[in-house]
Design an enzyme around this catalytic site. Structure first.
Site, PDB file in Angstrom:
ATOM      1  N   THR A 105      -6.057   2.409  -5.177  1.00  0.00           N
ATOM      2  CA  THR A 105      -5.767   0.971  -5.027  1.00  0.00           C
ATOM      3  C   THR A 105      -6.517   0.138  -6.061  1.00  0.00           C
ATOM      4  O   THR A 105      -5.950  -0.771  -6.673  1.00  0.00           O
ATOM      5  CB  THR A 105      -6.161   0.472  -3.622  1.00  0.00           C
ATOM      6  OG1 THR A 105      -5.293   1.054  -2.662  1.00  0.00           O
ATOM      7  CG2 THR A 105      -6.049  -1.043  -3.509  1.00  0.00           C
ATOM      8  N   GLU A 119       0.816  -1.201   0.000  1.00  0.00           N
ATOM      9  CA  GLU A 119       0.000   0.000   0.000  1.00  0.00           C
ATOM     10  C   GLU A 119       0.858   1.263   0.000  1.00  0.00           C
ATOM     11  O   GLU A 119       1.796   1.392   0.798  1.00  0.00           O
ATOM     12  CB  GLU A 119      -0.939  -0.015   1.224  1.00  0.00           C
ATOM     13  CG  GLU A 119      -1.816   1.206   1.360  1.00  0.00           C
ATOM     14  CD  GLU A 119      -2.681   1.462   0.137  1.00  0.00           C
ATOM     15  OE1 GLU A 119      -3.247   0.503  -0.415  1.00  0.00           O
ATOM     16  OE2 GLU A 119      -2.787   2.642  -0.275  1.00  0.00           O
ATOM     17  N   HIS A 150      -0.933   3.301   4.973  1.00  0.00           N
ATOM     18  CA  HIS A 150      -1.924   4.133   4.280  1.00  0.00           C
ATOM     19  C   HIS A 150      -2.040   5.456   5.017  1.00  0.00           C
ATOM     20  O   HIS A 150      -1.964   5.483   6.250  1.00  0.00           O
ATOM     21  CB  HIS A 150      -3.282   3.410   4.257  1.00  0.00           C
ATOM     22  CG  HIS A 150      -4.294   4.038   3.338  1.00  0.00           C
ATOM     23  ND1 HIS A 150      -4.851   5.275   3.572  1.00  0.00           N
ATOM     24  CD2 HIS A 150      -4.842   3.589   2.182  1.00  0.00           C
ATOM     25  CE1 HIS A 150      -5.694   5.572   2.604  1.00  0.00           C
ATOM     26  NE2 HIS A 150      -5.708   4.565   1.733  1.00  0.00           N
TER      27      HIS A 150
HETATM   28  C1  GP9 Z   1      -8.737  -0.129   1.298  1.00  0.00           C
HETATM   29  C2  GP9 Z   1      -7.421   0.012   0.670  1.00  0.00           C
HETATM   30  C3  GP9 Z   1      -7.066   1.466   0.401  1.00  0.00           C
HETATM   31  O1  GP9 Z   1      -9.343  -1.369   1.357  1.00  0.00           O
HETATM   32  O2  GP9 Z   1      -7.152  -0.887  -0.324  1.00  0.00           O
HETATM   33  O3  GP9 Z   1      -7.398   1.954  -0.847  1.00  0.00           O
HETATM   34  P1  GP9 Z   1      -6.834   3.363  -1.385  1.00  0.00           P
HETATM   35  O4  GP9 Z   1      -7.343   4.449  -0.458  1.00  0.00           O
HETATM   36  O5  GP9 Z   1      -5.341   3.313  -1.364  1.00  0.00           O
HETATM   37  O6  GP9 Z   1      -7.370   3.490  -2.753  1.00  0.00           O
HETATM   38 MN    MN Z   2      -3.758   2.153  -2.207  1.00  0.00          MN
END
Ligand code: GP9
Ligand code: MN
Length: 432
Positions: free
Chosen positions: A82, A38, A199
């Site tokens: 993501t 992430e 994140h």
């Molecule tokens: C949430 C994660 C975050 O399930 O995959 O997504 P993002 O905010 O990076 O698009």
């Molecule tokens: Mn992401």
């Protein structure tokens, strides 16, 4: 609509590049374990903060003889973040110009995606492990249409109290608590772990880390290094498990960063931590920071290296299929195999900016990668060259958009491909 499909096919057939013979089938029959890092940017690799490596374990993998790593690999996501990265990797088509393709089209569209291709061609089982709820980014519906057999979302784990941060189960716990499900999957499997702890806003309980962040004075930037370190350590723990059980040597572990973690508006603050000059920071520098890692690690093998060719997330699927010895020629894919001699090194960003080994184009301004500065008076021939690249970028994005927006894959029947039926999958059942 069928004539539109024909013109898309004409383009992808011509754009297709044949695999590099020395790489084709190198990972044949292996399990595939995809580790989705992430918000993980390339600059974290080999980076030290306060004299300490931020990601010591990933650095080892990155520099290992058993890994093909890339140092000019870019994310290509748009607003779907993501989910756009996932779409690019699973289908080798682009996300949409606005919003998330998963959210807008994932419930109804026909996909010819990695899990179904690998299942139908090489009998792979498939699963996703993720510590957030199944509905986020409309994953549950989209995964079924992509042919994922299992989706172990938050409901499969204890996510209570300090076991979670904002987007779900902490990464170390995800890797640990998903083992019973992984162990029951039929091999070979194609599985994906979507991590969440690194994140925004990059907060972590003090019990989870002793790593000291940067000291730029910007909380987001400073703490980014702390959660990235935690993510690194979670991967280290997972590898300990893979090695102990012997799964490591039976697997191709593909590791990639999904998109930037520090946004352009914060990059001047980040510049300090990177030893760059914030006062001369510009659009060119922002574009360079869109690099993310991509690594193909095959534990126990030799001959790996750091690859310098330019590429992006759209190129991953043909590359992966060819490593597994599965030809990608019959599918509609917009990327080309990164190892192929004729691999297309033009990297298209979702907003029509682009990057090649020589040039960076941001909002129509051309920069030289050799000097890092704007090319103020390009020659006639350079102007023509740049215009040609721009037209290519525009064309591939618009063909991908019409394919997806008009759901044209429902009319396309590649040899031997059986359309996926979402009703075959019921994720609340788990493994029976
Ligand atoms: C949430 C994660 C975050 O399930 O995959 O997504 P993002 O905010 O990076 O698009
Ligand atoms: Mn992401």
């Amino acid at each position: 609509k069928k004539s539109e499909l024909r013109s898309i096919l004409k383009y992808t057939r011509k754009h297709y590049t044949s695999p590099n013979k020395s790489m084709y089938g190198k990972a044949k029959g292996k399990n595939v374990i995809v580790l989705h890092l992430e918000s993980f940017q390339q600059f974290l690799i080999n980076k030290k903060i306060n004299g300490k490596e931020v990601t010591p374990f990933l650095n080892k993998i990155y520099n290992s003889q058993s890994t093909y790593s890339f140092d000019n690999f870019f994310h290509q996501v748009g607003q779907g973040k993501t989910s756009d990265a996932e779409n690019l990797l699973e289908t080798s088509t682009f996300g949409l110009s606005q919003g998330s393709l998963f959210a807008q089209l994932g419930s109804d569209n026909t996909f010819q995606a990695a899990p179904s291709i690998l299942n139908q061609r090489e009998d792979y089982s498939s699963a996703v492990f993720h510590g957030n709820v199944a509905s986020f980014w409309n994953r549950s519906a989209t995964y079924k249409n992509m042919g994922y057999q299992y989706f172990f979302d938050a409901s499969y784990y204890d996510t209570s109290g300090d076991r979670s941060t904002g987007y779900g189960l902490k990464d170390k716990l995800l890797f640990h608590d998903s083992v019973p499900f992984l162990e029951n999957l039929q091999q070979p499997f194609y599985v994906k772990y979507i991590t969440v702890t690194n994140h925004f806003p990059y907060t972590l309980d003090s019990e989870d880390t002793t790593f000291k962040g940067a000291n730029t004075g910007d909380n987001t930037v400073d703490n980014y290094f702390v959660t990235a370190h935690y993510l690194d350590q979670s991967i280290k723990e997972f590898y300990a498990y893979l090695n102990k059980t012997g799964l490591a040597k039976k697997s191709l572990i593909m590791i990639y960063g999904d998109h930037y973690g520090i946004s352009n508006s914060e990059n001047k603050k980040l510049a300090k931590a990177l030893g760059a000059n914030p006062n001369t920071w510009n659009d060119y520098d922002n574009a360079q920071l869109q690099r993310v890692p991509l690594m193909f690690n095959m534990p126990g093998t030799k001959g790996g290296s750091i690859q310098h060719q330019y590429g992006g997330e759209v190129d991953v699927l043909p590359t992966l299929l060819h490593l597994l010895g599965v030809s990608s020629k019959r599918y509609i894919q917009f990327g080309t195999d990164l190892f192929s001699k004729n691999h297309d090194q033009v990297v298209a960003f979702r907003n029509q900016d682009w990057e090649t080994p020589q040039y960076t184009s941001v909002s129509g301004t051309l920069y030289s990668n050799a000097t890092g500065s704007e090319i103020k008076n390009p020659s006639k021939s350079l102007q023509a060259k740049a215009a040609k690249i721009q037209a290519h970028v525009k064309n591939e994005l618009s063909l991908s958009d019409s394919l997806n927006e008009k759901n044209l894959l429902r009319f396309y029947k590649p040899k031997g491909f059986k359309a996926v039926n979402a009703r075959d999958f019921n994720y609340s059942d788990g493994l029976q």
